[in-house]
Design an enzyme around this catalytic site. Structure first.
Site, PDB file in Angstrom:
ATOM      1  N   GLU A 130       0.781  -1.284  -0.007  1.00 46.51           N
ATOM      2  CA  GLU A 130      -0.161  -0.035   0.026  1.00 46.51           C
ATOM      3  C   GLU A 130       0.829   1.288   0.006  1.00 46.51           C
ATOM      4  OE1 GLU A 130      -3.238   0.382  -0.162  1.00 46.51           O
ATOM      5  OE2 GLU A 130      -3.650  -1.758  -0.278  1.00 46.51           O
ATOM      6  N   SER A 190     -43.011 -36.755  36.022  1.00 45.27           N
ATOM      7  CA  SER A 190     -42.495 -37.497  37.373  1.00 45.27           C
ATOM      8  C   SER A 190     -41.332 -36.615  37.753  1.00 45.27           C
ATOM      9  CB  SER A 190     -42.391 -38.897  37.050  1.00 45.27           C
ATOM     10  OG  SER A 190     -43.397 -39.427  36.621  1.00 45.27           O
TER      11      SER A 190
END
Length: 787
Positions: free
Chosen positions: A111, A483
């Site tokens: 860059e 249960s």
């Protein structure tokens, strides 16, 4: 002799015409140079005028010195593993000093190699770009990193002369305000790099699944190629194009002296491995989403932009153990179900060379679901199936691997569910390498584990797959507990004079509408048989419905309704009718885990919590939960009641419907209760060791029968054991000491005030008990220990 002659040459005077042409050329050149000079001067004057007009209109850039990017909310496990991110942008701010040199070098190489030499505008670069653009058809940019920062923060992306002027001016202004390292820090944290990733730290996690400081030269070069065009150079979707740019960047790193020749060669040879888009180290999707909702409720939309780090109580090891256990249990159940048919059918090309491409295209709509791989059938017969996976691998299924889909094989199979060439199916691979054809499950499940002493949630799995259903069954599913609710009724009975040795008749009952709140009711035991008088201890171990109903009838449903609120249950969810004895109310798995935690702690109720702390983007503490210290203000159950219930629930895992627990785990300090609702719509197991409670639920979102032989003991208990075998590893056995007020006589525990004949010695013995079934009748009776 003339000079010309001395030189042996000839000489001729210029003609008038030649002299006239030369004078014209000189005049033309002078005119052109004059025009150029005038034009240059005019251009310079125009540029100066533009600068004079533009500079005062530049945006204020003081905010760059206090850069605050949009940072997503990140959710972490207790041991620091990332579980999820929430926000528009994936970003992880990293100060310049912490950005590894290899990443900086890769970015500078491609860059702005002269970044540390220029003052914001690289005039040599501008000249070089201009010459390149003059001589080539493709354009070459000359934007420095500082100019890109100016553009990314303040300008549009339009390519105009005016924008370029502003870009240059802003770059010069930024360079006067910030240091080079500050500018590079802004750039490397702000730049968009595809896949919703902003900044290189986030991109490193997204593409490679690793932190920035772990990148190799080759990996850094690949990421450095993304800013130019994140979509075009995405290594996952465009690997060929991305690799060409990566190799060019590696060359540039060598040219600029950032790496040695040996490093250059090694980097070019390295084969990169990418993180799959859906790949996560730990499956904590449901826990992360639950945390997101809690944080959003506190901070609103800011929660997604200020970079909050949210740390949960869940441990990655416990979370994965729970995830694997629940999925195994659900898939085991699914293998016993009728095959519902392929997910789709596709047309495969006749040319074998085109098949692989067509398979890859088709399977993008049917992604792999962890161990459940998607495949397209290439050939099939009743005895063999060949399928192609997304990876390009072809696998063969034979023998027992075909059993789950046997109804879809063969010419006589239902056309709507038939497996034929082009069918999209699911496949799993066993540890021995054998493949099995199966299907995505319809049934759902939930798993939650917590530390009963602090309330810290250790694991939360809200369903089979969060991508399929966001509904968190741990916190949102209100289901009948069956249960598994009986222990709370038994606990209430202990305060009404009952003891584990109380003899209660397991005999038929019939109730009119007034007793049940709905319609006449003739309850049954799960196996349809009645065993007559038995101790309360044995009745809970064998989960006898008739005994539970008689107990509730004796102590009174309103009393029991009030009693269960001690455990955190809401009275309106448990109407005061006798059906409450069989768990006909509504609970969530998280409620059940918290309630069983009361037994585990010896009578203290501690509210569960999921988030341990929250920090800001810089790591500063924003919020922290201090685990509670158990004290008497938190007691909801007297110590001897809790001790007695521990004894009863230990019997369930020793000799009752959950006897497999102690047998497999090979320890006695585990307690719990199975639960199966009417018509087997819900299957539960709720259990604990004194430092860890875990609850498992299975059922369909739209309640329907799980199957005639499907129970909590057969479906949910194995999942609980699977998890506990990992979670309890290394924990020593520990059983509670008897508190004051209880005595042991003949191997049974009693409240001391009931030793001399007090309390309830028996119940319902006057009711008749049917004779036991004969051998023929017993053929249809199911194994109680699968309940």
């Amino acid at each position: 002799m003339s000079d010309s002659k001395r030189d042996g040459g000839t000489s001729a005077s210029p003609s008038p015409r030649s002299r006239s042409w030369a004078r014209s050329l000189v005049k033309a050149m002078a005119s052109v140079l004059g025009l150029i000079a005038a034009g240059t001067l005019a251009a310079l004057m125009l540029v100066a005028l533009a600068l004079a007009v533009a500079y005062p209109n530049l945006p204020e850039i003081g905010g760059l010195a206090d850069y605050r990017p949009k940072l997503p909310m990140r959710i972490y496990s207790a041991d620091g593993i990332l579980l999820g991110e929430f926000g528009e942008e994936r970003r992880n701010f990293v100060p310049a000093a912490q950005i590894p040199k290899v990443m900086k070098d890769a970015v500078l190489a491609i860059e702005d190699a002269r970044f540390y030499q220029h003052s914001g505008v690289d005039y040599l670069g501008v000249l070089r770009a201009g010459l390149a653009n003059f001589g080539e058809s493709r354009s070459q940019g000359a934007s420095t990193i500082t100019m890109q920062v100016a553009r990314n923060f303040y300008l549009s992306t339009e390519k105009t002369f005016t924008r370029k002027i502003y870009e240059i001016l802003l770059a010069l202004k930024i360079e006067s305000l910030l240091s080079k390292d500050q500018i590079l820090e802004l750039y490397m944290n702000q730049i968009f790099l595809g896949q919703r990733a902003y900044g290189f730290a986030s991109a490193s996690e997204v593409y490679f699944g690793k932190p920035l400081n772990s990148l190799s030269i080759a990996e850094a070069a690949m990421l450095a190629g993304l800013p130019k065009a994140p979509s075009a150079y995405n290594p996952i979707s465009n690997p060929k194009r991305a690799t060409i740019r990566q190799l060019y960047i590696i060359d540039r790193m060598l040219e600029n002296g950032f790496i040695t020749a040996d490093q250059h060669d090694a980097a070019r040879m390295q084969k990169l491995v990418y993180r799959a888009p859906s790949e996560t180290p730990v499956h904590g999707e449901y826990a992360a989403e639950a945390a997101r909702q809690l944080v959003y409720a506190q901070y609103g939309e800011d929660a997604y932009t200020v970079g909050l780090n949210v740390y949960l109580t869940v441990k990655s090891s416990d979370q994965m153990a729970a995830y694997r256990a629940l999925r195994r249990g659900i898939l085991d159940y699914e293998r016993r179900q009728f095959y519902r048919g392929p997910e789709a059918y596709i047309d495969l090309p006749a040319d074998a060379r085109d098949v692989d491409t067509r398979v890859a295209e088709a399977l993008t709509d049917h992604p792999d679901n962890d161990e459940l791989k998607a495949g397209v059938v290439l050939e099939v017969s009743p005895k063999k199936l060949v399928a192609a996976l997304q990876s390009g691998e072809s696998i063969t299924v034979t023998g027992d691997g075909l059993k789950p889909v046997s109804s879809g094989l063969g010419e006589k199979a239902n056309p709507k569910t038939q497996i034929r060439r082009g069918a999209v199916i699911r496949l799993t691979k066993a540890q021995n390498g054998a493949w099995t054809a199966t299907q995505l499950p319809d049934v759902e499940g939930a798993f939650v584990a917590l530390d009963p002493r602090s309330g810290a949630i250790a694991a939360m799995i809200g369903g089979f797959d969060q991508a399929k259903s966001k509904f968190n069954h741990v916190t949102q599913a209100w289901r009948q507990p069956g249960s598994s609710f009986k222990p709370f009724i038994y606990s209430a009975a202990l305060e009404k004079g009952f003891s584990p040795s109380t003899v209660i008749n397991d005999a038929p009952l019939f109730f009119d509408a007034d007793s049940t709140g709905s319609q006449p009711w003739e309850p049954k035991n799960y196996d349809g048989t009645f065993e007559g008088p038995m101790s309360m201890r044995r009745a809970l171990a064998k989960s006898k419905n008739m005994v539970s109903i008689r107990i509730l009838q004796a102590i009174g449903a309103p009393y029991a309704q009030e009693w269960v609120t001690r455990f955190g249950f809401e009275p309106d969810k448990h109407p005061a009718y006798l059906t409450m004895a069989l768990g006909a109310g509504s609970v969530t798995p998280l409620q059940m885990a918290s309630a069983y935690g009361v037994f585990a702690t010896g009578g203290y109720r501690v509210n569960p919590y999921l988030i341990s702390k929250v920090t800001d983007s810089r790591g500063h503490l924003v919020h922290q939960v201090k685990p509670p210290l158990l004290d008497e203000s938190m007691r909801v159950l007297n110590a001897r009641n809790a001790f007695m219930m521990n004894s009863l629930l230990q019997e369930v895992t020793r000799s009752g419907t959950a006897a497999r627990a102690q047998a497999v785990l090979k320890r006695t300090d585990v307690y719990g209760k199975t639960g199966t609702t009417n018509d087997s719509h819900d299957a539960w197991f709720c259990g604990y060791q004194h430092e860890l409670v875990a609850v498992v639920w299975m059922g369909y979102d739209n309640p329907r029968k799980l199957g005639d032989r499907e129970t909590g003991g057969g479906l949910s208990l194995p999942i609980w054991i699977d998890y506990m075998s990992t979670a309890l590893k290394g924990r020593p056995e520990s059983e509670p000491l008897p508190p004051e007020g209880v005595v042991n006589i003949g191997g049974e525990w009693y409240y001391e005030e009931y030793v001399q004949g007090g309390g309830v010695s028996s119940l319902g013995l006057e009711d008749s008990t049917p004779k036991p079934p004969d051998a023929e009748e017993r053929k249809g009776i199911l194994d109680l220990f699968s309940r």
